[in-house]
Design an enzyme around this catalytic site. Structure first.
Site, PDB file in Angstrom:
ATOM      1  N   GLY A 249      -1.766   8.517  -7.025  1.00 49.90           N
ATOM      2  CA  GLY A 249      -1.984   8.924  -5.634  1.00 49.90           C
ATOM      3  C   GLY A 249      -3.403   8.733  -5.144  1.00 49.90           C
ATOM      4  CE1 TYR A 334       5.454   2.720   3.189  1.00 48.83           C
ATOM      5  CE2 TYR A 334       3.906   1.017   2.523  1.00 48.83           C
ATOM      6  CZ  TYR A 334       5.010   1.800   2.262  1.00 48.83           C
ATOM      7  OH  TYR A 334       5.657   1.650   1.068  1.00 48.83           O
ATOM      8  CB  CYS A 361      12.039 -14.592  13.825  1.00 45.43           C
ATOM      9  SG  CYS A 361      11.731 -16.291  14.202  1.00 45.43           S
ATOM     10  CE1 TYR A 390       2.758   0.708  -5.153  1.00 45.24           C
ATOM     11  CE2 TYR A 390       0.586   1.364  -4.359  1.00 45.24           C
ATOM     12  CZ  TYR A 390       1.651   1.542  -5.214  1.00 45.24           C
ATOM     13  OH  TYR A 390       1.613   2.555  -6.137  1.00 45.24           O
TER      14      TYR A 390
HETATM   15  N1  LLP Z   1       3.318   7.530 -10.384  1.00 45.51           N
HETATM   16  C1  LLP Z   1       4.500   7.580  -9.749  1.00 45.51           C
HETATM   17  C2  LLP Z   1       5.601   8.330 -10.332  1.00 45.51           C
HETATM   18  C3  LLP Z   1       4.665   6.918  -8.521  1.00 45.51           C
HETATM   19  O1  LLP Z   1       5.834   6.994  -7.881  1.00 45.51           O
HETATM   20  C4  LLP Z   1       3.586   6.177  -7.974  1.00 45.51           C
HETATM   21  C5  LLP Z   1       3.736   5.477  -6.694  1.00 45.51           C
HETATM   22  C6  LLP Z   1       2.381   6.137  -8.695  1.00 45.51           C
HETATM   23  C7  LLP Z   1       2.280   6.836  -9.894  1.00 45.51           C
HETATM   24  C8  LLP Z   1       1.179   5.376  -8.214  1.00 45.51           C
HETATM   25  O2  LLP Z   1       0.696   5.812  -7.008  1.00 45.51           O
HETATM   26  P1  LLP Z   1      -0.721   5.288  -6.480  1.00 45.51           P
HETATM   27  O3  LLP Z   1      -1.782   5.741  -7.443  1.00 45.51           O
HETATM   28  O4  LLP Z   1      -0.668   3.814  -6.433  1.00 45.51           O
HETATM   29  O5  LLP Z   1      -0.862   5.886  -5.138  1.00 45.51           O
HETATM   30  N2  LLP Z   1       4.266   1.114  -1.268  1.00 45.51           N
HETATM   31  C9  LLP Z   1       3.381   2.214  -0.912  1.00 45.51           C
HETATM   32  C10 LLP Z   1       3.052   3.082  -2.093  1.00 45.51           C
HETATM   33  C11 LLP Z   1       4.265   3.651  -2.783  1.00 45.51           C
HETATM   34  C12 LLP Z   1       3.916   4.339  -4.059  1.00 45.51           C
HETATM   35  C13 LLP Z   1       5.104   4.760  -4.810  1.00 45.51           C
HETATM   36  N3  LLP Z   1       4.801   5.478  -6.019  1.00 45.51           N
HETATM   37  C14 LLP Z   1       2.135   1.645  -0.243  1.00 45.51           C
HETATM   38  O6  LLP Z   1       2.041   0.425  -0.079  1.00 45.51           O
HETATM   39  O7  LLP Z   1       1.261   2.404   0.169  1.00 45.51           O
END
Ligand code: LLP
Length: 436
Positions: A249, A334, A361, A390
């Site tokens: 996160g 988003y 398109c 992502y």
């Molecule tokens: N752990 C779990 C269980 C997760 O579901 C996720 C992300 C992470 C770790 C890693 O999160 P991060 O550190 O990258 O924030 N597509 C979206 C983000 C979706 C994240 C889903 N889960 C975007 O482009 O912002």
């Protein structure tokens, strides 16, 4: 942090009005490899990993960073992080398979899926990958699969939903009573007591509250709740934890002048309460785990895209580029902000306001809305920043457009680490019935 410091943090600088990334001329890269193209800086990934590792080590040495593979699953990225000593967090069999192909061993992987199928469980159990369950109901099926395969039940983990979530968009907030992930406080004791009854002897516990959290204070409430749940489970069942996972996160500053996540606050609201828990309660000597994706890779990459059309419809200016939401989905999905700069900085005219739009398109195919840029011309190249997490992993073939290539800059050399797709590959797997 001023603008040039912000750019420097992302390995970007202008030399004689040309944008350099990780010491390489972006115009030359775009000429040699074509556009659109993802350009990745190996050094940033290593640097971010080391910053985070040092931070954890300074507080609690028994820690592990599981890179969230979903952010960027390119084999070279996995190998870079593996060589730094990272562990990995996977969300599907495909991600685990990719890790194996990068020579990552099963002990380094945690499988945090959701809505697990029996096939997922069979794959994980056969390959000795640790499973992080997301529903009490899944336990029975998992136990049966262990028994059918004659495998020993050793360690099990559950994902807790602490009800307080955070994230850059509602789609990326993963905690709360109405959210599909994890198990709520009321079921936590039941989950672990059933796991104990079924013969599991070692336990981990997990939470992930959401993605894109730039204000570290947002971790405070969920962590407090999580810790109170851990205490309850440990006390009432007399179990110790092999690991406690705080999820990912950790956000990054996509907008100029934004400050990065404050790690002092992160320490205070996440790591210190964890240490206090370990020191004050009888919960064993757990490994402290986190699962960052974005923090490790987002700032490592730019997307180079060429302008093909400058359109003035008499009302608005559009800079039409060859990347669209098929290449980078985040702005459309988003409304995410990705900073956009010209690779040939002009600085000689006053700025104009453009919508930077792709060739898909759909009217939502906008990579940057109302961006102030120096007067642009057809054939100019733009860099879209912070696309290493992502970005490619969420790209698609929509409108039958092949996905782009990826190149890696390592010590000033450029390596193609993924070829652009061909038209032929677009049709791979299709079969036409004989009557057609
Ligand atoms: N752990 C779990 C269980 C997760 O579901 C996720 C992300 C992470 C770790 C890693 O999160 P991060 O550190 O990258 O924030 N597509 C979206 C983000 C979706 C994240 C889903 N889960 C975007 O482009 O912002």
């Amino acid at each position: 942090m001023n603008y040039s410091e912000w750019l420097t943090m992302k390995a970007l600088e202008y030399r004689d009005d040309v944008l350099y990334f990780a010491g390489k001329n972006t115009l030359e890269i775009s000429k040699e490899y074509g556009t659109p193209i993802y350009v990745i800086n190996e050094n940033t990934i290593r640097e971010r990993y080391r910053i985070l590792k040092n931070l954890l080590n300074s507080e609690y040495e028994n820690n592990r960073i599981h890179y969230a593979v979903k952010a960027n699953s390119n084999l070279s990225i996995l190998k870079i992080l593996h060589s730094e000593g990272a562990s990995f967090d996977c969300t599907s069999m495909g991600e685990i398979y990719t890790c194996f192909k990068a020579d990552i061993s099963p002990e380094k992987i945690i499988y945090t899926g959701n809505m697990f199928t029996d096939e997922d469980f069979t794959f994980a159990v056969k390959n000795k990958v640790l499973i992080n369950l997301d529903s009490v109901s899944q336990l029975k099926r998992l136990v049966k699969i262990h028994e059918d395969l004659g495998r020993e039940k050793s360690i099990i983990s559950f994902r807790i939903n602490p009800e307080f979530g955070a994230g850059h968009h509602s789609h990326t907030i993963t905690a709360g009573k109405t959210i599909k992930f994890g198990i709520l406080e009321e079921q936590a004791i039941e989950a672990y007591s059933k796991a104990k009854e079924h013969g599991f002897e070692k336990f981990g516990i997990h939470q992930h509250i959401g993605s894109g959290v730039l204000n570290a204070q947002d971790f405070k409430k969920p962590v407090e709740k999580y810790i109170s749940i851990i205490k309850k489970v440990a006390k009432s069942l007399e179990i110790e934890f092999d690991f406690i996972d705080f999820g990912g996160g950790l956000g990054i500053p996509y907008r100029p002048l934004k400050e990065p996540l404050d790690f002092d606050i992160y320490k205070d609201v996440v790591i210190k309460p964890f240490k206090q828990l370990v020191n004050s309660e009888d919960i064993g000597k757990p490994i402290f785990k986190i699962e960052p994706g974005r923090y490790l890779t987002a700032e490592s990459s730019i997307l180079l895209t060429q302008i093909n059309t400058i359109k003035n419809n008499g009302f608005k200016l559009f800079a039409g580029v060859d990347a669209g939401f098929n290449t980078l989905l985040r702005p459309t999905l988003y409304n995410s902000y990705h900073h956009i700069i010209a690779c040939n900085k002009k600085g000689k005219t006053s700025t104009l306001t453009y919508d930077v739009t792709g060739p898909i398109c759909e009217s939502g195919d906008i990579l940057g809305k109302n961006r102030e840029l120096d007067k642009l011309e057809e054939k100019d190249v733009l860099a879209i920043l912070d696309v290493g997490a992502y970005g490619f992993t969420m790209s698609s073939n929509y409108n039958s457009r092949p996905r782009p290539a990826e190149v890696l800059i390592s010590n000033k050399s450029v390596y193609e680490i993924r070829k652009a797709e061909t038209f032929e590959e677009l049709l791979k797997g299709q079969k036409v019935p004989e009557h057609l």
